[in-house]
Design an enzyme around this catalytic site. Sequence first.
Site, PDB file in Angstrom:
ATOM      1  N   PRO A 152       0.828  -1.208   0.000  1.00 11.74           N
ATOM      2  CA  PRO A 152       0.000   0.000   0.000  1.00 11.74           C
ATOM      3  C   PRO A 152       0.870   1.269   0.000  1.00 11.74           C
ATOM      4  O   PRO A 152       0.421   2.325  -0.411  1.00 11.74           O
ATOM      5  CB  PRO A 152      -0.791  -0.091   1.311  1.00 11.74           C
ATOM      6  CG  PRO A 152      -0.661  -1.496   1.764  1.00 11.74           C
ATOM      7  CD  PRO A 152       0.614  -2.022   1.196  1.00 11.74           C
ATOM      8  N   GLU A 203       1.030  -7.896   7.468  1.00 11.10           N
ATOM      9  CA  GLU A 203       1.193  -6.443   7.368  1.00 11.10           C
ATOM     10  C   GLU A 203       2.340  -6.096   6.417  1.00 11.10           C
ATOM     11  O   GLU A 203       2.795  -4.953   6.379  1.00 11.10           O
ATOM     12  CB  GLU A 203       1.508  -5.857   8.751  1.00 11.10           C
ATOM     13  CG  GLU A 203       0.456  -6.136   9.802  1.00 11.10           C
ATOM     14  CD  GLU A 203      -0.795  -5.289   9.615  1.00 11.10           C
ATOM     15  OE1 GLU A 203      -1.877  -5.877   9.471  1.00 11.10           O
ATOM     16  OE2 GLU A 203      -0.674  -4.061   9.578  1.00 11.10           O
ATOM     17  N   ARG A 231      -0.640  -7.479 -21.841  1.00  9.13           N
ATOM     18  CA  ARG A 231      -1.424  -7.020 -22.996  1.00  9.13           C
ATOM     19  C   ARG A 231      -0.606  -6.084 -23.891  1.00  9.13           C
ATOM     20  O   ARG A 231      -0.967  -5.828 -25.025  1.00  9.13           O
ATOM     21  CB  ARG A 231      -2.718  -6.352 -22.590  1.00  9.13           C
ATOM     22  CG  ARG A 231      -2.571  -5.037 -21.880  1.00  9.13           C
ATOM     23  CD  ARG A 231      -3.937  -4.515 -21.444  1.00  9.13           C
ATOM     24  NE  ARG A 231      -4.722  -4.054 -22.573  1.00  9.13           N
ATOM     25  CZ  ARG A 231      -4.600  -2.843 -23.134  1.00  9.13           C
ATOM     26  NH1 ARG A 231      -3.666  -2.022 -22.695  1.00  9.13           N
ATOM     27  NH2 ARG A 231      -5.376  -2.479 -24.127  1.00  9.13           N
ATOM     28  N   ASP A 275      -5.000   3.101 -26.073  1.00 12.99           N
ATOM     29  CA  ASP A 275      -5.465   2.966 -24.688  1.00 12.99           C
ATOM     30  C   ASP A 275      -5.854   4.298 -24.086  1.00 12.99           C
ATOM     31  O   ASP A 275      -5.352   5.327 -24.513  1.00 12.99           O
ATOM     32  CB  ASP A 275      -4.287   2.459 -23.833  1.00 12.99           C
ATOM     33  CG  ASP A 275      -4.289   0.954 -23.756  1.00 12.99           C
ATOM     34  OD1 ASP A 275      -3.285   0.392 -23.318  1.00 12.99           O
ATOM     35  OD2 ASP A 275      -5.319   0.370 -24.143  1.00 12.99           O
TER      36      ASP A 275
HETATM   37  N1  LIG Z   1      -2.354  -0.971  -3.661  1.00  7.41           N
HETATM   38  C1  LIG Z   1      -2.301  -1.891  -2.618  1.00  7.41           C
HETATM   39  C2  LIG Z   1      -1.341  -2.884  -2.413  1.00  7.41           C
HETATM   40  C3  LIG Z   1      -1.718  -3.524  -1.265  1.00  7.41           C
HETATM   41  C4  LIG Z   1      -0.998  -4.610  -0.574  1.00  7.41           C
HETATM   42  C5  LIG Z   1       0.106  -5.209  -1.179  1.00  7.41           C
HETATM   43  C6  LIG Z   1       0.827  -6.170  -0.506  1.00  7.41           C
HETATM   44  C7  LIG Z   1       0.459  -6.524   0.793  1.00  7.41           C
HETATM   45  C8  LIG Z   1       1.006  -7.403   1.747  1.00  7.41           C
HETATM   46  C9  LIG Z   1       0.196  -7.346   2.878  1.00  7.41           C
HETATM   47  N2  LIG Z   1      -0.804  -6.452   2.629  1.00  7.41           N
HETATM   48  C10 LIG Z   1      -1.856  -6.131   3.589  1.00  7.41           C
HETATM   49  C11 LIG Z   1      -1.501  -4.988   4.463  1.00  7.41           C
HETATM   50  C12 LIG Z   1      -2.361  -4.670   5.475  1.00  7.41           C
HETATM   51  C13 LIG Z   1      -2.043  -3.625   6.343  1.00  7.41           C
HETATM   52  C14 LIG Z   1      -0.871  -2.914   6.174  1.00  7.41           C
HETATM   53  C15 LIG Z   1      -0.514  -1.855   7.175  1.00  7.41           C
HETATM   54  N3  LIG Z   1      -0.678  -0.521   6.665  1.00  7.41           N
HETATM   55  C16 LIG Z   1      -0.712   0.425   7.799  1.00  7.41           C
HETATM   56  C17 LIG Z   1      -1.516   1.594   7.325  1.00  7.41           C
HETATM   57  C18 LIG Z   1      -2.265   1.143   6.089  1.00  7.41           C
HETATM   58  C19 LIG Z   1      -1.940  -0.320   5.908  1.00  7.41           C
HETATM   59  C20 LIG Z   1      -0.011  -3.212   5.144  1.00  7.41           C
HETATM   60  C21 LIG Z   1      -0.320  -4.279   4.283  1.00  7.41           C
HETATM   61  C22 LIG Z   1      -0.676  -5.943   1.381  1.00  7.41           C
HETATM   62  C23 LIG Z   1      -1.417  -4.992   0.694  1.00  7.41           C
HETATM   63  N4  LIG Z   1      -2.843  -2.969  -0.801  1.00  7.41           N
HETATM   64  N5  LIG Z   1      -3.190  -1.980  -1.645  1.00  7.41           N
END
Ligand SMILES: Nc1cc(-c2ccc3ccn(Cc4ccc(CN5CCCC5)cc4)c3c2)n[nH]1
Length: 242
Positions: free
Chosen positions: A88, A115, A157, A172
């Site tokens: 994220p 996480e 693609r 696109d």
């Molecule tokens: N574009 C996009 C990509 C992802 C993504 C990619 C890989 C993983 C691996 C584990 N998680 C879950 C996850 C849950 C909580 C946190 C903790 N952070 C604290 C504040 C907000 C969140 C991080 C990560 C992913 C999520 N999500 N969205």
Amino acid sequence: MRIDVVTIFPGYLAPLREALLGRAVGTGLLDIAVHDLRDWTHDVHQAVDDAPYGGGPGMVMRPHVWGEALDDVLAADPRPARLVVPTPAGRPFTQAAAHAYAAQERLVFACGRYEGIDQRVVDHYAASMPVDEISIGDYVLVGGEVAVLVVVEAVARLLPGVLGNPRSAAEDSFSDGLLEGPAYTRPEVWRGHAVPEVLRSGNHGAIARWRRDRALERTAERRPDLIAALPPDALDEADRAL
Ligand SMILES: Nc1cc(-c2ccc3ccn(Cc4ccc(CN5CCCC5)cc4)c3c2)n[nH]1
């Protein structure tokens, strides 16, 4: 192009074997290998996560299992690779990034869960190869697998021969910096809704103008950020008159 994906849920990547991508794999345009991270654990519980240093919610994926897995996966093919780690907190993945990835000989995706992955994994490999931490949008998924499906589809693609119609990728959305406008097909009238007259006029100049106007209108309405990001010479007189 060769793509490797390391994940604790290999089944999540099954859609890569379907349809368009499945055909690309079948015809050798794309070589995809999915690896189960737990194959590199040695303990009976196959533990891949542990509590975060410094406290906080959830668990973090341990570095040593990832290191053994990525070392083996990278060593399995001599081609230079780019390591892509969805998160994220990553840099936004864009169509420009998709084009850059389509030019790579090899992509290796590390799918986190919990996480995320201990940061030292990214730091370690970044010393010897290109590593991208990427986000596919401003929302939090449960893991990286869905992000990998998105990225692989957007990249595949663009590979010559994967899409039936190569012009489509060239035209696109975002290729001219704008969203694409509305599309129509038969019947001419559907539930009282008629296809815009100009599209059936055969006047290709008027059709191109109409399509550009609809794309500009839609982009201004839905994505003013894309309008602001256009280079100064992108809009001509007729565009500005809109
Ligand atoms: N574009 C996009 C990509 C992802 C993504 C990619 C890989 C993983 C691996 C584990 N998680 C879950 C996850 C849950 C909580 C946190 C903790 N952070 C604290 C504040 C907000 C969140 C991080 C990560 C992913 C999520 N999500 N969205």
